[in-house]
Each structure stands twice: as C-alpha cells, then as structure tokens.
Design a protein around this motif. Structure first.
Motif, PDB file in Angstrom:
ATOM      1  N   SER A   9      -4.503  -2.447  11.419  1.00 22.91           N
ATOM      2  CA  SER A   9      -3.878  -1.172  11.042  1.00 22.91           C
ATOM      3  C   SER A   9      -2.361  -1.281  11.093  1.00 22.91           C
ATOM      4  N   THR A  10      -1.846  -2.025  12.062  1.00 17.75           N
ATOM      5  CA  THR A  10      -0.388  -2.165  12.173  1.00 17.75           C
ATOM      6  C   THR A  10       0.183  -2.946  10.991  1.00 17.75           C
ATOM      7  N   LYS A  67       0.513   5.809  -5.417  1.00 14.18           N
ATOM      8  CA  LYS A  67      -0.750   5.355  -6.013  1.00 14.18           C
ATOM      9  C   LYS A  67      -1.092   3.944  -5.532  1.00 14.18           C
ATOM     10  N   LEU A  68      -0.088   3.072  -5.522  1.00 11.77           N
ATOM     11  CA  LEU A  68      -0.322   1.704  -5.064  1.00 11.77           C
ATOM     12  C   LEU A  68      -0.740   1.678  -3.594  1.00 11.77           C
ATOM     13  N   ALA A  69      -0.034   2.429  -2.767  1.00 14.46           N
ATOM     14  CA  ALA A  69      -0.362   2.460  -1.336  1.00 14.46           C
ATOM     15  C   ALA A  69      -1.778   2.962  -1.117  1.00 14.46           C
ATOM     16  N   GLY A  70      -2.136   4.052  -1.780  1.00 16.17           N
ATOM     17  CA  GLY A  70      -3.470   4.616  -1.606  1.00 16.17           C
ATOM     18  C   GLY A  70      -4.559   3.664  -2.048  1.00 16.17           C
ATOM     19  N   TYR A  71      -4.387   3.074  -3.224  1.00 16.75           N
ATOM     20  CA  TYR A  71      -5.419   2.178  -3.741  1.00 16.75           C
ATOM     21  C   TYR A  71      -5.533   0.896  -2.917  1.00 16.75           C
ATOM     22  N   ILE A  72      -4.399   0.270  -2.659  1.00 18.05           N
ATOM     23  CA  ILE A  72      -4.439  -0.998  -1.916  1.00 18.05           C
ATOM     24  C   ILE A  72      -4.948  -0.772  -0.508  1.00 18.05           C
ATOM     25  N   VAL A  76      -8.375  -2.637   0.857  1.00 15.84           N
ATOM     26  CA  VAL A  76      -8.422  -3.613   1.951  1.00 15.84           C
ATOM     27  C   VAL A  76      -9.005  -3.056   3.239  1.00 15.84           C
ATOM     28  N   ALA A  77      -9.048  -1.720   3.387  1.00 18.42           N
ATOM     29  CA  ALA A  77      -9.538  -1.178   4.659  1.00 18.42           C
ATOM     30  C   ALA A  77     -10.253   0.166   4.519  1.00 18.42           C
ATOM     31  N   GLY A  78     -10.749   0.475   3.344  1.00 16.17           N
ATOM     32  CA  GLY A  78     -11.532   1.690   3.169  1.00 16.17           C
ATOM     33  C   GLY A  78     -10.695   2.961   3.256  1.00 16.17           C
ATOM     34  N   LEU A  79     -11.373   4.074   3.511  1.00 16.78           N
ATOM     35  CA  LEU A  79     -10.698   5.368   3.566  1.00 16.78           C
ATOM     36  C   LEU A  79      -9.635   5.403   4.646  1.00 16.78           C
ATOM     37  N   ARG A  80      -9.933   4.816   5.769  1.00 22.65           N
ATOM     38  CA  ARG A  80      -8.949   4.778   6.859  1.00 22.65           C
ATOM     39  C   ARG A  80      -7.694   4.012   6.431  1.00 22.65           C
ATOM     40  N   ILE A  84      -3.841   5.395   6.212  1.00 24.03           N
ATOM     41  CA  ILE A  84      -2.760   4.702   6.927  1.00 24.03           C
ATOM     42  C   ILE A  84      -1.645   4.321   5.955  1.00 24.03           C
ATOM     43  N   ALA A  85      -2.013   3.729   4.825  1.00 27.34           N
ATOM     44  CA  ALA A  85      -1.019   3.290   3.844  1.00 27.34           C
ATOM     45  C   ALA A  85      -0.245   4.474   3.274  1.00 27.34           C
TER      46      ALA A  85
END
Length: 189
Positions: A9-10, A67-72, A76-80, A84-85
């Motif tokens: 997560s970090t 959009k990029l942050a949400g999708y990526i 790589v780590a699902g809804l969580r 976070i992104a």
C-alpha cells in the motif's frame, strides 16, 4: 501493509503521491512521472500496457492523472488499490493547490514569479517530447518503421487538417486492430 494482490500500500500511495506532487502543469507533466514509477520502478505495467492505458484514458472525460491512478490502482491491487491511488494523487494536490495558488495570486506581479511560471512550459514540452519518442519506438517494435510512421502521419493529418477529435481517432485505431483479431477468432471456431 500489503494488498491481497501482493502490492505494498505504501508503494502504491507513494507512486501516485509523487506523480501528483511533482506533476506541475497537469496531465501532460504527470504522465511521464507516473510512467517512471508504474513501469520502471515497480513493474506494475509494461510500456505497452501503460501506453494502451493512456490511450484509453484519453477517450474518457476528466483529468487523465485521476483516471490513470484509479485504473492502475485497481489493476494492481483491486478496489482498495484504486482508492489508495486516487486519494494519494488527489488530496495532497488539492491542498497544495489551494495554498500555492493563494500565494501566487498575491505575488503574481513580482517579475521572478511571472518568469518562474513561464519557465514551466518548455519543461513540460520536453517531457512530452520524450514520452512521444518512447511511444514511437514502441510502435516501431510492434509495427515496423514504415507502418508506424504511416499511422503517425495519417493521425497528424486527421487531427490537424480535418480536426478529427482524438477520441474518434483512437476508437478507429482500436477497431482497426480488433476487427482482424475478431475475424481470425471466428474463423478458428
């Protein structure tokens, strides 16, 4: 803390925090910074996957960094990871934007502040040029120089001469790739 997909997560938060904080100038400045973390540092996506993600993100409304942050993050780590992104890329930027724009507004007539603001434009131009060259090299690897240069020239003519919206151009290129793929898949069955 590690997400269920094994991504810290970090790491996720820092990648998008860095892009949000260092991407002065908006989406065009964020794209290469995000690429360095997502592709080069953490290997969450390949260059080709990142390029495809940018192309698809450009067809949708809204800021590209979000959009990029949400999708990526989701990929790589699902809804969580998505949450976070998004928080890492949006919240610090909003807070700083409010603070810095207030300060800049108070000192906008000071010559060094005006010059500093003007100096950002060439930096963003160089960053976009480097990103464009990376995409051209990837296109050459996938298509060969002839087809890559041909598609680039056709795209420039459609965008600049005929004022075709980039979303329609991207959709057309996607269809150009998908139709033969679908035909081959249907023939095999």
């Amino acid at each position: 803390m590690v997400t269920e997909q094994g991504v810290k997560s970090t790491d996720l938060a820092m990648a998008f925090f860095r892009a949000g904080m260092l991407g002065f100038g908006g989406g065009p400045a964020v794209i290469p910074i995000m690429q360095r973390d997502v592709v080069d540092r953490y290997n969450w996506l390949t260059d080709e996957e990142y390029g495809d993600t940018i192309a698809l993100s450009n067809t949708m409304p809204g800021p590209i960094a979000t959009k990029l942050a949400g999708y990526i993050g989701y990929r790589v780590a699902g809804l969580r990871g998505c949450l976070i992104a998004l928080v890492a890329s949006i919240v610090p930027t909003v807070v700083l934007m409010i603070l810095l724009l207030g300060i800049l507004q108070n000192y906008k007539d000071v010559p060094w502040v005006a010059n500093m603001s003007s100096a950002v434009v060439p930096v963003v131009a160089v960053m976009l040029g480097v990103l464009t060259w990376n995409f051209v090299r990837q296109s050459e690897k996938a298509l060969g120089w002839g087809r890559a240069i041909g598609l680039i020239m056709i795209s420039v003519v459609l965008l600049e001469v005929f004022s075709i919206h980039p979303a329609f151009l991207i959709a057309g290129l996607i269809l150009m790739v998908l139709v033969p793929f679908i035909k081959r898949t249907v023939k095999k069955t």
